[in-house]
Design a protein around this motif. Structure first.
Motif, PDB file in Angstrom:
ATOM      1  N   HIS A 121     -10.622  15.456   0.899  1.00 50.85           N
ATOM      2  CA  HIS A 121     -11.800  16.091   0.296  1.00 50.85           C
ATOM      3  C   HIS A 121     -11.435  17.441  -0.311  1.00 50.85           C
ATOM      4  O   HIS A 121     -11.945  17.801  -1.382  1.00 50.85           O
ATOM      5  CB  HIS A 121     -12.910  16.267   1.343  1.00 50.85           C
ATOM      6  CG  HIS A 121     -13.520  14.969   1.777  1.00 50.85           C
ATOM      7  ND1 HIS A 121     -14.461  14.875   2.783  1.00 50.85           N
ATOM      8  CD2 HIS A 121     -13.331  13.691   1.339  1.00 50.85           C
ATOM      9  CE1 HIS A 121     -14.813  13.612   2.949  1.00 50.85           C
ATOM     10  NE2 HIS A 121     -14.128  12.876   2.088  1.00 50.85           N
ATOM     11  N   ASP A 122     -10.557  18.178   0.356  1.00 53.05           N
ATOM     12  CA  ASP A 122     -10.071  19.439  -0.213  1.00 53.05           C
ATOM     13  C   ASP A 122      -9.394  19.163  -1.562  1.00 53.05           C
ATOM     14  O   ASP A 122      -9.628  19.870  -2.554  1.00 53.05           O
ATOM     15  CB  ASP A 122      -9.072  20.108   0.732  1.00 53.05           C
ATOM     16  CG  ASP A 122      -9.604  20.311   2.134  1.00 53.05           C
ATOM     17  OD1 ASP A 122      -9.804  21.466   2.524  1.00 53.05           O
ATOM     18  OD2 ASP A 122      -9.806  19.313   2.843  1.00 53.05           O
ATOM     19  N   TRP A 204     -16.467  21.091   2.906  1.00 48.66           N
ATOM     20  CA  TRP A 204     -17.825  20.840   2.425  1.00 48.66           C
ATOM     21  C   TRP A 204     -18.622  22.135   2.384  1.00 48.66           C
ATOM     22  O   TRP A 204     -19.411  22.373   1.478  1.00 48.66           O
ATOM     23  CB  TRP A 204     -18.555  19.868   3.348  1.00 48.66           C
ATOM     24  CG  TRP A 204     -18.138  18.442   3.293  1.00 48.66           C
ATOM     25  CD1 TRP A 204     -16.971  17.926   2.814  1.00 48.66           C
ATOM     26  CD2 TRP A 204     -18.899  17.330   3.777  1.00 48.66           C
ATOM     27  NE1 TRP A 204     -16.949  16.573   2.977  1.00 48.66           N
ATOM     28  CE2 TRP A 204     -18.102  16.175   3.565  1.00 48.66           C
ATOM     29  CE3 TRP A 204     -20.132  17.199   4.383  1.00 48.66           C
ATOM     30  CZ2 TRP A 204     -18.547  14.900   3.928  1.00 48.66           C
ATOM     31  CZ3 TRP A 204     -20.578  15.940   4.753  1.00 48.66           C
ATOM     32  CH2 TRP A 204     -19.791  14.792   4.519  1.00 48.66           C
ATOM     33  N   GLU A 205     -18.440  22.956   3.421  1.00 44.67           N
ATOM     34  CA  GLU A 205     -19.236  24.175   3.572  1.00 44.67           C
ATOM     35  C   GLU A 205     -18.909  25.208   2.503  1.00 44.67           C
ATOM     36  O   GLU A 205     -19.639  26.185   2.328  1.00 44.67           O
ATOM     37  CB  GLU A 205     -19.020  24.764   4.967  1.00 44.67           C
ATOM     38  CG  GLU A 205     -20.116  25.673   5.437  1.00 44.67           C
ATOM     39  CD  GLU A 205     -19.893  26.178   6.859  1.00 44.67           C
ATOM     40  OE1 GLU A 205     -20.786  26.873   7.375  1.00 44.67           O
ATOM     41  OE2 GLU A 205     -18.827  25.888   7.455  1.00 44.67           O
ATOM     42  N   ASP A 225     -18.359  16.299  15.980  1.00 43.76           N
ATOM     43  CA  ASP A 225     -17.740  16.198  14.663  1.00 43.76           C
ATOM     44  C   ASP A 225     -18.639  16.861  13.629  1.00 43.76           C
ATOM     45  O   ASP A 225     -19.829  16.531  13.525  1.00 43.76           O
ATOM     46  CB  ASP A 225     -17.519  14.727  14.294  1.00 43.76           C
ATOM     47  CG  ASP A 225     -16.932  14.573  12.896  1.00 43.76           C
ATOM     48  OD1 ASP A 225     -15.755  14.917  12.702  1.00 43.76           O
ATOM     49  OD2 ASP A 225     -17.684  14.117  11.999  1.00 43.76           O
ATOM     50  N   TRP A 226     -18.076  17.797  12.868  1.00 42.49           N
ATOM     51  CA  TRP A 226     -18.892  18.624  11.977  1.00 42.49           C
ATOM     52  C   TRP A 226     -19.573  17.800  10.898  1.00 42.49           C
ATOM     53  O   TRP A 226     -20.772  17.940  10.649  1.00 42.49           O
ATOM     54  CB  TRP A 226     -18.026  19.718  11.346  1.00 42.49           C
ATOM     55  CG  TRP A 226     -18.828  20.761  10.633  1.00 42.49           C
ATOM     56  CD1 TRP A 226     -19.392  21.872  11.172  1.00 42.49           C
ATOM     57  CD2 TRP A 226     -19.165  20.768   9.241  1.00 42.49           C
ATOM     58  NE1 TRP A 226     -20.072  22.585  10.201  1.00 42.49           N
ATOM     59  CE2 TRP A 226     -19.947  21.936   9.005  1.00 42.49           C
ATOM     60  CE3 TRP A 226     -18.889  19.922   8.165  1.00 42.49           C
ATOM     61  CZ2 TRP A 226     -20.450  22.255   7.749  1.00 42.49           C
ATOM     62  CZ3 TRP A 226     -19.392  20.237   6.909  1.00 42.49           C
ATOM     63  CH2 TRP A 226     -20.165  21.397   6.711  1.00 42.49           C
ATOM     64  N   LYS A 227     -18.836  16.948  10.215  1.00 42.77           N
ATOM     65  CA  LYS A 227     -19.420  16.150   9.133  1.00 42.77           C
ATOM     66  C   LYS A 227     -20.519  15.234   9.658  1.00 42.77           C
ATOM     67  O   LYS A 227     -21.581  15.085   9.030  1.00 42.77           O
ATOM     68  CB  LYS A 227     -18.335  15.325   8.433  1.00 42.77           C
ATOM     69  CG  LYS A 227     -17.348  16.117   7.590  1.00 42.77           C
ATOM     70  CD  LYS A 227     -16.434  15.180   6.831  1.00 42.77           C
ATOM     71  CE  LYS A 227     -15.494  15.931   5.879  1.00 42.77           C
ATOM     72  NZ  LYS A 227     -14.403  16.607   6.599  1.00 42.77           N
ATOM     73  N   THR A 228     -20.295  14.620  10.815  1.00 40.59           N
ATOM     74  CA  THR A 228     -21.307  13.735  11.401  1.00 40.59           C
ATOM     75  C   THR A 228     -22.559  14.522  11.751  1.00 40.59           C
ATOM     76  O   THR A 228     -23.681  14.093  11.480  1.00 40.59           O
ATOM     77  CB  THR A 228     -20.758  13.041  12.651  1.00 40.59           C
ATOM     78  OG1 THR A 228     -19.601  12.269  12.305  1.00 40.59           O
ATOM     79  CG2 THR A 228     -21.802  12.129  13.276  1.00 40.59           C
ATOM     80  N   GLY A 237     -27.134  10.081   6.197  1.00 42.39           N
ATOM     81  CA  GLY A 237     -26.455   8.846   6.567  1.00 42.39           C
ATOM     82  C   GLY A 237     -25.081   9.114   7.144  1.00 42.39           C
ATOM     83  O   GLY A 237     -24.892  10.023   7.950  1.00 42.39           O
ATOM     84  N   THR A 238     -24.093   8.330   6.718  1.00 45.87           N
ATOM     85  CA  THR A 238     -22.742   8.462   7.230  1.00 45.87           C
ATOM     86  C   THR A 238     -21.994   9.574   6.501  1.00 45.87           C
ATOM     87  O   THR A 238     -22.394   9.982   5.408  1.00 45.87           O
ATOM     88  CB  THR A 238     -21.973   7.146   7.038  1.00 45.87           C
ATOM     89  OG1 THR A 238     -21.800   6.924   5.621  1.00 45.87           O
ATOM     90  CG2 THR A 238     -22.719   5.969   7.649  1.00 45.87           C
ATOM     91  N   PRO A 239     -20.885  10.085   7.088  1.00 47.72           N
ATOM     92  CA  PRO A 239     -20.074  11.059   6.364  1.00 47.72           C
ATOM     93  C   PRO A 239     -19.603  10.555   5.002  1.00 47.72           C
ATOM     94  O   PRO A 239     -19.457  11.342   4.069  1.00 47.72           O
ATOM     95  CB  PRO A 239     -18.901  11.297   7.316  1.00 47.72           C
ATOM     96  CG  PRO A 239     -19.491  11.093   8.680  1.00 47.72           C
ATOM     97  CD  PRO A 239     -20.451   9.944   8.495  1.00 47.72           C
TER      98      PRO A 239
END
Length: 276
Positions: A121-122, A204-205, A225-228, A237-239
């Motif tokens: 993602h990065d 993401w943040e 888990d941060w994304k969850t 929904g899901t990550p």
């Protein structure tokens, strides 16, 4: 026909259709969405599967997309139809990072130096904003699949003069696991390695909440888990589904927080600096 009462049908004649002017949606033009009353400055036009939309940013930094439908907006209180601005030769085109676009770009042999990021993602966000610039310079971005792999990757890569590595790290704050891992670099390679990053728990943040249409990123309890946790709190929904929202919200450097922008710019400068 008795005309003593005048033309009794004159009041029912069809009035001429109102002409609504077309106005180019130039950046920073302040408009109001007639249906919702949302008022903001134009950030740009975005093409979607449902047609062209204009992105407006209000005084609080929040942004929303509105369809470019006829007579849907007000300028100075008067109905208008927003249209795409005509692109002319007046000035240079800009990339998503804000730099001058290079036209007629040919493939260039990659530099020996690299930029490493922690995850996919990065890498995707760096490509979204700085991809053009990096291709101009011939810089390759690779992901480490976790910062724990940094020492082994450096041993294999063997940085040296003219063969540098820039490392972008999430959550690079004093006392964090990330700061401890990066402070233990081999002194022999340290002059040829730059480690920098941003303070956010996850990349993401580093995306501005306003660009996603949210007031702020949720707080996630330690150990979850941060994304969850974020997706649960926001109903995303899901990550995997959450990432689609995050990725699609970023179109330029303006959608990213300043620490993220500064970190990537420093790394690009570092790995492209001529050896000397």
């Amino acid at each position: 026909m008795d005309t003593s009462y005048g033309d009794i049908f004159s009041g029912h004649q069809r009035r001429a259709a109102r002409v609504v002017p077309e106005v180019p949606a130039e950046r920073d033009l302040v408009v109001e969405d007639a249906a919702s009353g949302w008022c903001g400055a134009v950030l740009g036009i975005e093409k979607t599967g449902d047609g062209d939309f204009v992105r407006l940013e209000d005084a609080r930094g929040r942004s929303r997309l509105f369809a470019l439908t006829p007579a849907a907006f007000l300028v100075d209180g008067r109905p208008v139809t927003l249209v795409r601005p005509v692109v002319g030769p007046a000035g240079p085109q800009r990339t998503a990072s804000g730099s001058t676009a290079v036209t007629g770009l040919r493939a260039r042999t990659a530099l020996p130096s690299r930029i490493w990021v922690e995850g996919i993602h990065d890498a995707a966000l760096v490509e979204r904003v700085w991809g053009h610039d990096l291709r101009v310079e011939g810089v390759v971005v690779e992901h480490l699949e976790g910062l724990d792999n940094l020492a082994d990757r450096l041993d294999a890569f063997r940085p040296e003069r003219g063969r540098r590595v820039g490392v972008l790290v999430d959550h690079l704050v004093t006392g964090s696991k990330e700061s401890r891992l990066t402070s233990a670099l081999d002194p022999r390679v340290r002059p040829h390695v730059m480690v920098t990053g941003h303070p956010y728990v996850d990349v993401w943040e580093a995306v501005k909440p306003a660009s996603l249409g949210i007031a702020a990123w949720p707080r996630v309890p330690r150990g979850q888990d941060w994304k969850t946790g974020v997706c649960d709190a926001l109903g995303w929904g899901t990550p995997r589904e959450g990432w689609r929202r995050v990725s699609s919200a970023v179109s330029s450097f303006r959608d990213l927080e300043t620490p993220m922008i500064g970190a990537v710019e420093r790394l690009v400068d570092f790995v492209t600096e001529p050896a000397g």
